[in-house]
Design a protein around this motif. Structure first.
Motif, mmCIF file in Angstrom:
data_model
loop_
_atom_site.group_PDB
_atom_site.id
_atom_site.type_symbol
_atom_site.label_atom_id
_atom_site.label_comp_id
_atom_site.label_asym_id
_atom_site.label_seq_id
_atom_site.Cartn_x
_atom_site.Cartn_y
_atom_site.Cartn_z
ATOM 1 N N GLU A 1 24.111 -47.343 -2.675
ATOM 2 C CA GLU A 1 24.218 -46.959 -4.084
ATOM 3 C C GLU A 1 23.101 -47.583 -4.920
ATOM 4 O OE1 GLU A 1 26.028 -44.622 -5.077
ATOM 5 O OE2 GLU A 1 27.248 -44.402 -3.278
ATOM 6 N N HIS B 1 31.699 -41.032 -0.403
ATOM 7 C CA HIS B 1 30.324 -40.898 0.082
ATOM 8 C C HIS B 1 29.496 -42.062 -0.458
ATOM 9 C CE1 HIS B 1 31.895 -36.786 0.333
ATOM 10 N NE2 HIS B 1 31.025 -36.599 1.323
ATOM 11 N N ASP C 1 19.393 -41.410 2.214
ATOM 12 C CA ASP C 1 20.413 -40.739 3.026
ATOM 13 C C ASP C 1 21.790 -40.962 2.418
ATOM 14 O OD1 ASP C 1 18.916 -39.831 5.589
ATOM 15 O OD2 ASP C 1 18.303 -41.925 5.348
ATOM 16 N N THR C 2 22.745 -40.126 2.845
ATOM 17 C CA THR C 2 24.134 -40.259 2.405
ATOM 18 C C THR C 2 25.045 -40.242 3.621
ATOM 19 O OG1 THR C 2 23.685 -39.140 0.311
ATOM 20 C CG2 THR C 2 25.971 -39.244 1.002
ATOM 21 N N THR C 3 26.055 -41.115 3.623
ATOM 22 C CA THR C 3 27.023 -41.137 4.713
ATOM 23 C C THR C 3 28.438 -41.115 4.152
ATOM 24 O OG1 THR C 3 27.801 -42.334 6.672
ATOM 25 C CG2 THR C 3 27.065 -43.664 4.814
ATOM 26 N N SER C 4 29.325 -40.498 4.894
ATOM 27 C CA SER C 4 30.749 -40.505 4.528
ATOM 28 C C SER C 4 31.552 -41.329 5.527
ATOM 29 C CB SER C 4 31.291 -39.068 4.478
ATOM 30 O OG SER C 4 31.095 -38.422 5.730
ATOM 31 N N THR D 1 25.448 -43.396 -0.832
ATOM 32 C CA THR D 1 24.018 -43.107 -0.704
ATOM 33 C C THR D 1 23.276 -44.385 -0.355
ATOM 34 O OG1 THR D 1 24.134 -41.300 -2.302
ATOM 35 C CG2 THR D 1 21.968 -42.274 -1.923
#
Length: 639
Positions: free
Chosen positions: A256, A106, A62-65, A108
């Motif tokens: 990351e 961002h 998943d990716t978050t900002s 990951t």
């Protein structure tokens, strides 16, 4: 976030400054993903709740900002302070990458989530006046601490707990755990980062140095966030059947992660690690693994998962290390066993075993314990097997007593056994005695199923004077006189099914005494005694040094095209020779590259490389006579 929530690296208080290099993390760098999968699944199996159901482990990406709820904007200040302080090129490069990744806006996350487990239970605070212990403290707040809830546990949360940090380009993790606590459910969340000591004047303004390990949560006493304080992104990233009902279990988020540029290859790498290390656990319904949103590996599909990743060209793309190739051989044995069964040993418990005899080169025993993770294929006193035909054996010590003994002998990486890990000499002798019974039982099993069969024995009195010495020191008559009779035994010719390595040519004549070899391709030197010299010799001299972990995989059933992979012994020998291997005879194989086939070039029996490295695995595609691929093949490198 409130002012008391964020990152805290405690004061050093005039203690020892810690640098960038952390040996407990560096030891996993050569196999980052393999080590991560082994450690995470092992911990989940150790925390199993209902033994009637398998542990489920899910891997997600998943990716978050939402960097505020992760605290990365604040953590970036520590990265910058460490970058300014660090002098090594490796350290400076690491911190610069970390700064750039956070600045990108961002992050990951590779998530590892388990179900049908108890979660990270136990206290979260450890006051000096009343020392505490438990899974949460051992994993999140400990360093080198081992908390073992059962004899089958693989030594959870010891040095191996650093493996996930080696997978993160930020050397940072986040832990989310849902547990049953005092009759109700509790959710816990905390971040942990392992960097190096820096002057806090560069970060918080405090005139102090800090320790290398910091925590994200409640700054006071470095406590975790609980229940309603837990960041929403962490809960939403955990897959649940009911989004509004967080299940008991643990999720570990790795920000990351290395090597996730191509998601499809990431899941292939994870699948490779699962089948190489946990094939038996999956097959026996102790474990189910989900990769992303679409693939499930369970008892019904693990064989296909093995074939998908190992028996196709994908294995050449993944380029597994020699260690992984070795582990895959034990998985192959469970996958393609010729025989299997169980042993019951007194004071040791149950042992499950799988034996493969067909198409095997060498003699190896892979040992697992407890929940089924493969530990080693070079166990103490189980490495040499004279008098046995080639075999590959996998054993899992499931009994509590045996598993507990082997646990004491394991190294922190769970890859070998050593008696010197037991300091107390009395306990060590007891362990050696129990282990001797174990390895003796394994050897008895192998003698029963993998002994070389003798078809005929012939007594040759004429040679008695030549071999008088201590030959036949056993007693073979009523008077107890030493037996000095020389016997020549002819080994039974095994079928293609029994052993693909052997091809017998010529006839064994018990009365022949040749002064010359037979009329085969390569004539051997004659014997001492003159005679008619009948027979055949079809043997190529073995020269050079054998390559390591040779794999020859057909691209399609019955095809002569195969993918060949091997690891060179050194960088000085650069001419590859492939041989059809047998017990006593070896024949060089003819082959061509695909380009040579297209050009109509002649067959060759060797291939010279311009450059080879002992640390880099070599991959190539060759075309053989199809029938040659039905036999075991060995590879050698000549100068």
């Amino acid at each position: 976030m409130t002012s008391d929530v964020g990152w805290k690296f405690p004061f050093l208080n005039d203690g020892t400054r810690e640098g960038f290099n952390v040996s407990a993390i560096d030891m996993f760098k050569s196999e980052r993903l393999q080590a991560l999968v082994r450690e995470m699944i092992q911990n989940s199996l150790d925390a199993q709740d209902k033994t009637s159901d398998p542990v489920i482990v899910r891997f997600t990406l998943d990716t978050t900002s939402d960097l505020d709820d992760t605290g990365f904007d604040e953590l970036a200040r520590y990265f910058k302070a460490a970058h300014k302080l660090e002098h090594t090129q490796a350290g400076k490069s690491f911190y610069q990458r970390a700064i750039d990744q956070v600045a990108d806006g961002h992050v990951t996350f590779l998530g590892v989530h388990d179900y049908n487990t108890r979660g990270l239970t136990g206290p979260t605070f450890d006051p000096p006046e009343n020392p505490q212990s438990g899974p949460w403290l051992a994993l999140v707040k400990g360093a080198g601490m081992t908390f073992k809830e059962s004899s089958s546990a693989l030594g959870s949360f010891g040095h191996g707990s650093r493996a996930p940090f080696a997978m993160s380009e930020l050397r940072t993790l986040f832990y989310l755990s849902r547990i049953e606590h005092e009759g109700s459910l509790e959710t816990r969340f905390q971040g942990k980062s392992i960097l190096q000591s820096v002057p806090l004047t560069e970060v918080t303004g405090a005139p102090e140095w800090c320790v290398a390990t910091g925590y994200f949560g409640i700054r006071t006493k470095c406590l975790p966030l609980t229940d309603g304080e837990v960041p929403r992104w962490a809960i939403q990233a955990r897959p649940e059947l009911d989004r509004d009902a967080l299940s008991v279990g643990t999720s570990v988020y790795i920000p990351e992660p290395y090597g996730v540029e191509e998601e499809e290859l990431l899941w292939a790498e994870v699948k490779l690690a699962v089948v190489a290390n946990f094939y038996f656990a999956v097959l026996t319904n102790k474990l189910v693994v989900h990769l992303g949103e679409h693939e499930r590996i369970d008892a019904d599909s693990v064989a296909q998962a093995f074939d998908d990743v190992v028996e196709t060209d994908l294995i050449n793309i993944l380029k597994p290390t020699d260690k992984v190739v070795e582990r895959l051989e034990s998985a192959r044995t469970v996958r393609k066993k010729d025989l299997s069964g169980t042993l019951q040993l007194e004071d040791f418990g149950t042992i499950n075993w799988y034996l493969r005899l067909d198409g095997v080169v060498g003699r190896h025993v892979g040992v697992a314990r407890g929940n089924g993770m493969l530990i080693t294929r070079a166990a103490e006193k189980l490495q040499r097997f004279p008098g046995l035909k080639p075999f590959d054996l996998f054993v899992c010590v499931s009994g509590d007593q045996g598993s507990e003994l082997l646990r004491k002998l394991e190294n922190p990486e769970h890859t070998e056994f050593a008696f010197d890990r037991i300091s107390d000499m009395t306990e060590r002798k007891s362990a050696e005695a129990a282990y001797y019974k174990f390895q003796s039982s394994v050897r008895s099993l192998l003698r029963e199923h993998a002994s070389i069969q003798i078809e005929e024995e012939v007594s040759v009195d004429d040679l008695d004077d030549w071999f008088r010495g201590d030959l036949g020191a056993g007693v073979d008559n009523e008077k107890g006189e030493p037996n000095r009779t020389l016997r020549i035994a002819f080994k039974k010719a095994r079928s293609h099914r029994e052993n693909r390595q052997t091809e017998l040519t010529g006839d064994a004549d018990t009365s022949g005494r040749g002064s010359n070899g037979g009329p085969g391709k390569h004539k051997s030197k004659g014997g001492t005694f003159p005679g008619d010299g009948s027979g055949s010799a079809k043997s190529a001299l073995r020269t050079g040094l054998p390559v390591r972990n040779l794999r020859v995989v057909r691209t399609a059933p019955g095809s002569g095209v195969a993918d060949v992979a091997f690891t060179p012994v050194d960088g000085t020998r650069k001419t590859l020779v492939l041989l059809r291997s047998g017990d006593s005879e070896t024949e060089r194989l003819e082959f061509r590259t695909e380009e040579e086939v297209a050009a109509g070039s002649a067959w060759r029996t060797s291939l010279e490389f311009t450059e080879l490295s002992a640390t880099a695995r070599k991959h190539l595609r060759l075309v053989f006579h199809p029938a040659d691929l039905d036999y075991a093949i060995e590879g050698r490198l000549e100068p």
